[in-house]
Enzyme design. Structure first.
Site, PDB file in Angstrom:
ATOM      1  N   CYS A   2      11.387  23.533  44.601  1.00 15.28           N
ATOM      2  CA  CYS A   2      11.041  24.843  44.899  1.00 15.28           C
ATOM      3  C   CYS A   2      12.378  25.706  45.499  1.00 15.28           C
ATOM      4  O   CYS A   2      12.840  25.284  46.346  1.00 15.28           O
ATOM      5  CB  CYS A   2       9.867  25.186  45.790  1.00 15.28           C
ATOM      6  N   ARG A  27      17.855  24.671  40.445  1.00 15.59           N
ATOM      7  CA  ARG A  27      16.901  23.564  41.361  1.00 15.59           C
ATOM      8  C   ARG A  27      15.738  23.059  40.631  1.00 15.59           C
ATOM      9  O   ARG A  27      15.459  21.770  41.115  1.00 15.59           O
ATOM     10  CB  ARG A  27      16.517  24.100  42.670  1.00 15.59           C
ATOM     11  N   TRP A  74       8.295  23.822  41.908  1.00 17.22           N
ATOM     12  CA  TRP A  74       8.280  22.296  41.383  1.00 17.22           C
ATOM     13  C   TRP A  74       7.128  21.778  41.605  1.00 17.22           C
ATOM     14  O   TRP A  74       7.018  21.401  43.021  1.00 17.22           O
ATOM     15  CB  TRP A  74       9.710  21.742  41.514  1.00 17.22           C
ATOM     16  N   ASN A  98       8.283  25.591  50.127  1.00 14.05           N
ATOM     17  CA  ASN A  98       9.036  24.284  49.454  1.00 14.05           C
ATOM     18  C   ASN A  98       8.757  23.164  50.406  1.00 14.05           C
ATOM     19  O   ASN A  98       9.111  23.211  51.692  1.00 14.05           O
ATOM     20  CB  ASN A  98      10.478  24.848  49.544  1.00 14.05           C
ATOM     21  N   GLY A  99       8.279  22.101  49.878  1.00 13.51           N
ATOM     22  CA  GLY A  99       8.147  20.620  50.436  1.00 13.51           C
ATOM     23  C   GLY A  99       6.771  20.232  50.369  1.00 13.51           C
ATOM     24  O   GLY A  99       6.072  20.686  49.283  1.00 13.51           O
ATOM     25  N   GLU A 480      24.756   4.617  35.248  1.00 10.97           N
ATOM     26  CA  GLU A 480      24.815   6.035  35.112  1.00 10.97           C
ATOM     27  C   GLU A 480      24.775   6.517  33.643  1.00 10.97           C
ATOM     28  O   GLU A 480      24.001   7.618  33.621  1.00 10.97           O
ATOM     29  CB  GLU A 480      26.201   6.349  35.791  1.00 10.97           C
ATOM     30  N   LYS A 484      21.794   9.272  32.725  1.00  8.26           N
ATOM     31  CA  LYS A 484      22.309  10.348  32.152  1.00  8.26           C
ATOM     32  C   LYS A 484      21.493  10.548  30.957  1.00  8.26           C
ATOM     33  O   LYS A 484      20.828  11.741  30.529  1.00  8.26           O
ATOM     34  CB  LYS A 484      23.550  10.390  31.920  1.00  8.26           C
ATOM     35  N   GLU A 487      17.524  11.071  31.254  1.00 13.17           N
ATOM     36  CA  GLU A 487      17.074  12.162  31.916  1.00 13.17           C
ATOM     37  C   GLU A 487      17.241  13.596  31.313  1.00 13.17           C
ATOM     38  O   GLU A 487      16.475  14.452  31.278  1.00 13.17           O
ATOM     39  CB  GLU A 487      17.788  12.264  33.441  1.00 13.17           C
ATOM     40  N   HIS A 503      19.781 -12.986  31.134  1.00 12.07           N
ATOM     41  CA  HIS A 503      18.755 -13.491  32.085  1.00 12.07           C
ATOM     42  C   HIS A 503      17.470 -12.624  32.130  1.00 12.07           C
ATOM     43  O   HIS A 503      16.743 -12.452  32.751  1.00 12.07           O
ATOM     44  CB  HIS A 503      19.190 -13.167  33.530  1.00 12.07           C
ATOM     45  N   LYS A 603      16.984  19.805  40.927  1.00 10.10           N
ATOM     46  CA  LYS A 603      18.512  19.616  41.230  1.00 10.10           C
ATOM     47  C   LYS A 603      18.644  19.261  42.874  1.00 10.10           C
ATOM     48  O   LYS A 603      19.550  18.643  43.054  1.00 10.10           O
ATOM     49  CB  LYS A 603      19.176  21.042  41.009  1.00 10.10           C
TER      50      LYS A 603
HETATM   51  C1  F6R Z   1      21.354  12.739  37.980  1.00  6.86           C
HETATM   52  C2  F6R Z   1      21.131  13.427  39.373  1.00  6.86           C
HETATM   53  C3  F6R Z   1      20.215  12.891  40.231  1.00  6.86           C
HETATM   54  C4  F6R Z   1      21.216  13.182  41.869  1.00  6.86           C
HETATM   55  C5  F6R Z   1      20.256  12.777  42.797  1.00  6.86           C
HETATM   56  C6  F6R Z   1      20.631  13.064  44.311  1.00  6.86           C
HETATM   57  O1  F6R Z   1      21.899  13.340  36.871  1.00  6.86           O
HETATM   58  O2  F6R Z   1      21.833  14.526  39.192  1.00  6.86           O
HETATM   59  O3  F6R Z   1      19.927  11.566  40.287  1.00  6.86           O
HETATM   60  O4  F6R Z   1      22.222  12.800  41.858  1.00  6.86           O
HETATM   61  O5  F6R Z   1      18.752  13.533  42.965  1.00  6.86           O
HETATM   62  O6  F6R Z   1      21.129  14.271  44.348  1.00  6.86           O
HETATM   63  P1  F6R Z   1      22.312  14.807  45.506  1.00  6.86           P
HETATM   64  O7  F6R Z   1      23.577  14.148  45.143  1.00  6.86           O
HETATM   65  O8  F6R Z   1      22.150  16.181  45.578  1.00  6.86           O
HETATM   66  O9  F6R Z   1      21.814  14.080  46.633  1.00  6.86           O
END
Ligand code: F6R
Length: 608
Positions: A2, A27, A74, A98-99, A480, A484, A487, A503, A603
């Site tokens: 949020c 965000r 959110w 927010n929270g 990763e 990527k 998501e 395994h 975000k």
């Molecule tokens: C994936 C992504 C998330 C962030 C994670 C941590 O593409 O962006 O997995 O890496 O939410 O966020 P930060 O780095 O802001 O602590």
């Protein structure tokens, strides 16, 4: 997560509130709303979905008023519909939050027993109901706020407006960030400095347990007992930032292509690019004296930490304990003061990472923060800040922050190796020279591989499941790559250490599951090729990401081979990130997903 904005203005605020919300879009959110105070009456406009829905409604029914609050939601408690969208109104009280209010169900039961009628499924409504009750009991706005803040538990940033108070906004913070912006005859509140950047760069940050009252002239900050506290004002660097995709279709694409530039900027902070030496200006963390390093982070940042584990252990013989922050914080790991703890976070606000930091601080460890947002909570609570200097990352999927985190961690690993007597001057020069070459190599790779990756992504978008494999530092990169892809394209993907194939995951291999193998021609190459053979023998289709030497050495049939230049091991994770990111990006574009704001994701994850 949020986003929150509040303005005590000297001209109508609704449009500016929406403008600030646009800067918080990155965000992640699923509904939005604005409320203003008009002639002693609270008015609001809320809409499901993206901000243009809210803007459309506002253009049909404009909201006048010079005092207002706004929110992008959110969803946590309750579906993302208009009813659950903030601001929430109860009897002359308007709240944005927010929270998560952890004791909301207990408070809701208590208030319902007293006759309160709840109209939403949100946890936030208990805040508005509580405030309304305290006001009915005769408390003024400030007393009601303090009473409410002393009753709720959990993680929250809150901004409140009262119908009978045309001059003030009230705020409380415990967990998610909240900034106060100082303007001329106007004052602002916002989730971050980016939101407030069109209005002011004169910012102060609330700390956990702070209560703030703002009017048009200034702010008063106290603790929850009403005792004044001082929060330093600072000039935010966010003011120069313009939310702009340039000539790119998405922020993610822009951020992928920015990497050579931002990495060279980051590197110049940690290494002398002319002399090829590491800079050792920060001696808060004494690598020589350390017995070990604990690293904690979430998501992509965790995977940067996992890569760094290989570097710190190999180049500096420094044992690294690493875990995702949501586990780290509760593991009750034995820690000692001859270890240092590193926390990696793009936003610097991730709730689990921040909690892990506090756990280590309590254990007496020196704290290093590898962050992008220098004014963030994680940065502020660290002993040493290692900025990654990636610039604002707007795409929800992390790209340039990941490679900048890697560049900074690689530089720190070389510094640690040197401090511990494992890297001599000649080796230091060679390693730093490799790091210094990286931006140029990355630029060349970006210019070259895009057409091939675009074609391949069209193919990849037809599959439902994808497996990524890698060894050594290519293992975190395999994780990763899978993260990527899943998501942003919503294709199911898993990353595995190549040696783990036998395994379990080998049972899944058939022609319907492409296997993306990340294998530069390094110490592990032959072993990874054996794993590829196991895939090929079972009819699996391989997308091989390798370098020139690797392509020449492998005779296997592949669905595609992406050939990168042969580079030194220390820069391979950053260079090999590029095809991995582009493959996910173009696949998502083919699938037609919302690349910059994928569904359900935020975000900045400021709740557990
Ligand atoms: C994936 C992504 C998330 C962030 C994670 C941590 O593409 O962006 O997995 O890496 O939410 O966020 P930060 O780095 O802001 O602590």
């Amino acid at each position: 997560m949020c986003g929150i904005v509040g303005i005590a203005g000297n001209q109508p605020v609704a449009e500016r509130l929406v403008d600030a919300l646009k800067r918080l879009e990155y965000r992640g959110y699923d509904s939005a709303g604005v409320a203003t105070l008009v002639d002693g009456k609270l008015e609001r406009c809320r809409a499901e979905g993206k901000l243009f829905n809210l803007e459309k409604k506002l253009s049909e029914e404009p909201l006048p008023g010079t005092l207002g609050i706004a929110h992008t939601r959110w969803a946590t408690h309750g579906v993302p519909n208009e009813t659950n969208a903030h601001p929430h109104f109860v009897d002359g009280v308007a709240v944005v939050h927010n929270g998560i209010i952890e004791n909301f169900s207990e408070l809701r039961d208590e208030l319902t027993a007293e006759g309160a009628v709840f109209t939403t499924q949100t946890d936030t409504e208990v805040v508005a109901q509580l405030l309304a009750r305290f006001r009915r009991e005769g408390m003024d706005a400030k007393a009601a706020m303090l009473a409410m803040l002393n009753r709720i538990t959990g993680a929250y940033a809150l901004v409140v407006m009262f119908a009978d108070d045309a001059d003030h906004l009230y705020a409380g913070r415990f967990g998610p960030p909240l900034a106060i912006g100082y303007g001329r005859g106007e004052m602002f509140l916002g989730s971050d400095a980016i939101a407030l950047s069109p209005f002011t760069n004169d910012i102060s940050y609330l700390m956990d347990g702070d209560f703030a009252v703002i009017d048009r002239q200034g702010a008063e900050v106290t603790d929850y007992a009403g005792k004044p506290v001082k929060r330093q004002r600072q000039i935010s660097q966010a003011s120069a930032f313009v939310v702009d995709k340039g000539n790119h279709r998405h922020f993610m694409e822009k951020e992928i292509y920015e990497q050579p530039e931002v990495i060279s900027h980051a590197l110049s902070h940690y290494v002398d690019l002319a002399d090829h030496r590491v800079k050792t200006s920060d001696n808060v963390i004494d690598f020589k004296a350390l017995r070990g390093l604990a690293i904690s982070a979430c998501g992509t940042a965790y995977l940067a930490g996992l890569t760094a584990k290989y570097w710190f252990e190999r180049y500096a013989r420094l044992p690294v304990e690493i875990d995702v922050a949501s586990e780290f914080r509760y593991r009750e790991m034995p820690l000692s003061t001859d270890q240092a703890a590193f926390f990696i976070s793009q936003s610097g606000e991730t709730a689990d990472t921040l909690a892990s930091l506090r756990y280590c601080r309590e254990a007496g460890l020196k704290i290093g923060a590898i962050v992008n947002v220098r004014e963030s909570s994680i940065a502020r609570e660290a002993d040493a800040i290692f900025p990654i200097m990636a610039g604002p990352e707007i795409g929800v999927a992390s790209t340039k922050a990941f490679t900048c985190q890697l560049a900074v961690l690689a530089s720190l690993a070389v510094a640690a190796g040197k401090a511990r007597g494992l890297i001599d001057e000649a080796n230091e020069k060679t390693m730093v020279r490799h790091l210094a070459e990286m931006p140029r190599i990355m630029s060349a790779v970006l210019n070259r591989i895009q057409p091939q990756i675009e074609g391949l992504s069209r193919e990849l978008s037809k599959f439902k499941d994808v497996l990524y494999l890698g060894r050594g530092t290519s293992y975190p990169l395999a994780l990763e790559g899978a993260l990527k892809l899943k998501e942003i394209s919503y294709i199911h993907a898993e990353g595995y250490a190549a040696g783990e194939l036998k395994h379990g995951p080998i049972a899944l291999i058939d022609e319907n599951m492409p296997v993306i193998v990340i294998a530069p021609h390094d110490r592990f190459f032959e072993k990874t090729v054996s794993n590829m053979q196991e895939v090929a023998a079972r009819g699996g289709r391989i997308i091989f990401i390798t370098d020139e030497k690797g392509a020449a050495a492998s005779k296997l049939d592949t669905m595609a081979t992406i050939v990168l230049p042969t580079v030194d091991e220390i820069i391979a994770p950053m260079v090999f990130s590029l095809p991995v990111q582009l493959l996910a990006y173009h696949t998502a574009v083919f699938m037609g997903t919302d690349v910059d704001q994928p569904r359900n994701l935020a975000k900045s994850v400021t709740v557990e």
